[in-house]
Design an enzyme around this catalytic site. Structure first.
Site, PDB file in Angstrom:
ATOM      1  N   TYR A 105      87.509 100.586  42.957  1.00  0.00           N
ATOM      2  CA  TYR A 105      87.237 100.387  44.296  1.00  0.00           C
ATOM      3  C   TYR A 105      88.746 100.832  45.127  1.00  0.00           C
ATOM      4  O   TYR A 105      88.657 101.180  46.361  1.00  0.00           O
ATOM      5  CB  TYR A 105      86.966  99.107  44.804  1.00  0.00           C
ATOM      6  CG  TYR A 105      85.681  98.605  44.260  1.00  0.00           C
ATOM      7  CD1 TYR A 105      84.638  99.503  43.573  1.00  0.00           C
ATOM      8  CD2 TYR A 105      85.452  97.238  44.313  1.00  0.00           C
ATOM      9  CE1 TYR A 105      83.625  99.214  43.231  1.00  0.00           C
ATOM     10  CE2 TYR A 105      84.292  96.783  43.922  1.00  0.00           C
ATOM     11  CZ  TYR A 105      83.256  97.746  43.261  1.00  0.00           C
ATOM     12  OH  TYR A 105      82.243  97.404  42.768  1.00  0.00           O
TER      13      TYR A 105
ATOM     14  N   HIS B  91      83.188  98.059  33.713  1.00  0.00           N
ATOM     15  CA  HIS B  91      82.491  98.490  35.031  1.00  0.00           C
ATOM     16  C   HIS B  91      81.129  99.152  34.342  1.00  0.00           C
ATOM     17  O   HIS B  91      80.133  99.292  35.049  1.00  0.00           O
ATOM     18  CB  HIS B  91      83.268  99.203  35.514  1.00  0.00           C
ATOM     19  CG  HIS B  91      82.983  99.364  37.040  1.00  0.00           C
ATOM     20  ND1 HIS B  91      83.749  99.220  38.047  1.00  0.00           N
ATOM     21  CD2 HIS B  91      81.594  99.202  37.788  1.00  0.00           C
ATOM     22  CE1 HIS B  91      83.295  99.286  39.288  1.00  0.00           C
ATOM     23  NE2 HIS B  91      81.887  99.227  39.045  1.00  0.00           N
TER      24      HIS B  91
END
Length: 333
Positions: free
Chosen positions: A110, A170
């Site tokens: 992010y 992830h």
């Protein structure tokens, strides 16, 4: 003579349970007293509504928490920071902690871990929370799987924290994710991480593959989950592990929220409770046993999303929400 007889009886009883001061199930008198006190507390807790959760993982909707299979307590409603800039993440995290949130979700990819860390520190500095009250989640990106130890240290540094409450891989990546997970296991033993888990593992076989190559059972699986994609198969599979489901895109994600917000069933339920569609969806998540992390950079929306602990969906309304499942994902990753 009576005293000697009494002593002999007492000794016989002690030997019969293998140790003086222990009960038939091997618990000390202190433990029995503690359990007795705990029974009263448990009875009080049972008066609070609970989400379906999983075997041994029931959500306490009164406290807004769940006990993970790692033994740590995790809030069941938090703020996500996907697609937020550093400054947006800082403000959103700060507002969320001020409003009562205690769960923060970010990820290396992010690009805003530093902003998240600054938001946390602002809230601590202003006395809204202590570090111990906050549950911080971040994720290791696939490019970092080859050097998981360095990735963990880098996230700690960017966040400005001494430990991370939960780190998850992830994405599934057969061939490299097992070694990355093992690096997280090592970090758990070193106290750098408290709990570890996975994200974007969408089949039982893929989940079991990773579990079979590692030691610590994942505490959590974070997948796309919302009324149109309720992750039923995976949630049922996770029961055997005591692994909880966490939803990313709990409201459908950018570009898809209005699809869910305007669903006739959801609108009808929202009107019945004088709540917004977003609040109904988030309340459904918690009662269905999903941890939810709606993301927002809007101060008012962040507050609105947290105001879901003052109403409860009925059994009939929960059944109507369940009937919305289309096994339809909005994202392709």
């Amino acid at each position: 003579m009576k005293r000697i007889f009494a002593i002999m009886i007492a000794l016989a009883f002690c030997f019969s349970v293998n140790a003086c001061g222990r009960t038939d199930n091997g618990q000390s008198e202190e433990q029995v007293e503690s359990l007795a006190n705990g029974t009263q507390e448990d009875a009080a807790q049972k008066e609070q509504p609970v989400g379906e959760g999983f075997e041994g993982q029931a959500f306490d909707l009164g406290a807004g928490t769940v006990i993970l299979n790692s033994g740590y307590e995790m809030p069941i409603l938090g703020i996500g920071t996907f697609r937020l800039s550093q400054s947006e993440a800082e403000d959103s995290v700060y507002w969320a902690l001020r409003d009562g949130y205690r769960l923060i979700d970010t990820a290396r990819i992010y690009g805003n871990e530093a902003g998240v860390g600054r938001g946390i520190q602002r809230a601590i500095d202003e006395g809204f929370v202590t570090r111990e009250e906050i549950f911080v989640t971040t994720k290791m990106w696939t490019d970092d799987y080859s050097n998981g130890a360095a990735a963990i240290d880098a996230s700690l540094e960017r966040l400005g924290l001494d430990y991370i409450d939960l780190m998850i891989l992830h994405h599934s990546a057969p061939g490299s994710d097992a070694s990355a997970y093992q690096a997280m296991e090592q970090a758990v033993s070193e106290g750098k991480l408290h709990s570890i888990g996975l994200s974007n593992y969408y089949t039982p076989d893929d989940f079991d593959r990773l579990v079979g190559e590692t030691t610590i059972t994942p505490a959590l699986l974070q997948n796309e989950t919302h009324p149109y994609h309720q992750s039923t198969e995976m949630k049922e599979h996770l029961q055997q592990y005591g692994t909880v489901m966490e939803s990313w895109f709990p409201l459908g994600g950018r570009g898809n929220t209005q699809t869910l917000f305007n669903d006739e069933t959801i609108v009808e339920i929202a009107n019945a409770h004088n709540k917004t569609s977003a609040q109904v969806i988030l309340r459904w998540h918690l009662q269905a046993g999903n941890i939810a992390i709606p993301g927002s950079s809007n101060e008012a929306h962040i507050q609105e999303n947290y105001e879901i602990f003052d109403f409860e969906l009925t059994e009939d309304e929960m059944q109507k929400m369940t009937a919305l499942d289309r096994n339809e994902r909005f994202a392709s990753y």
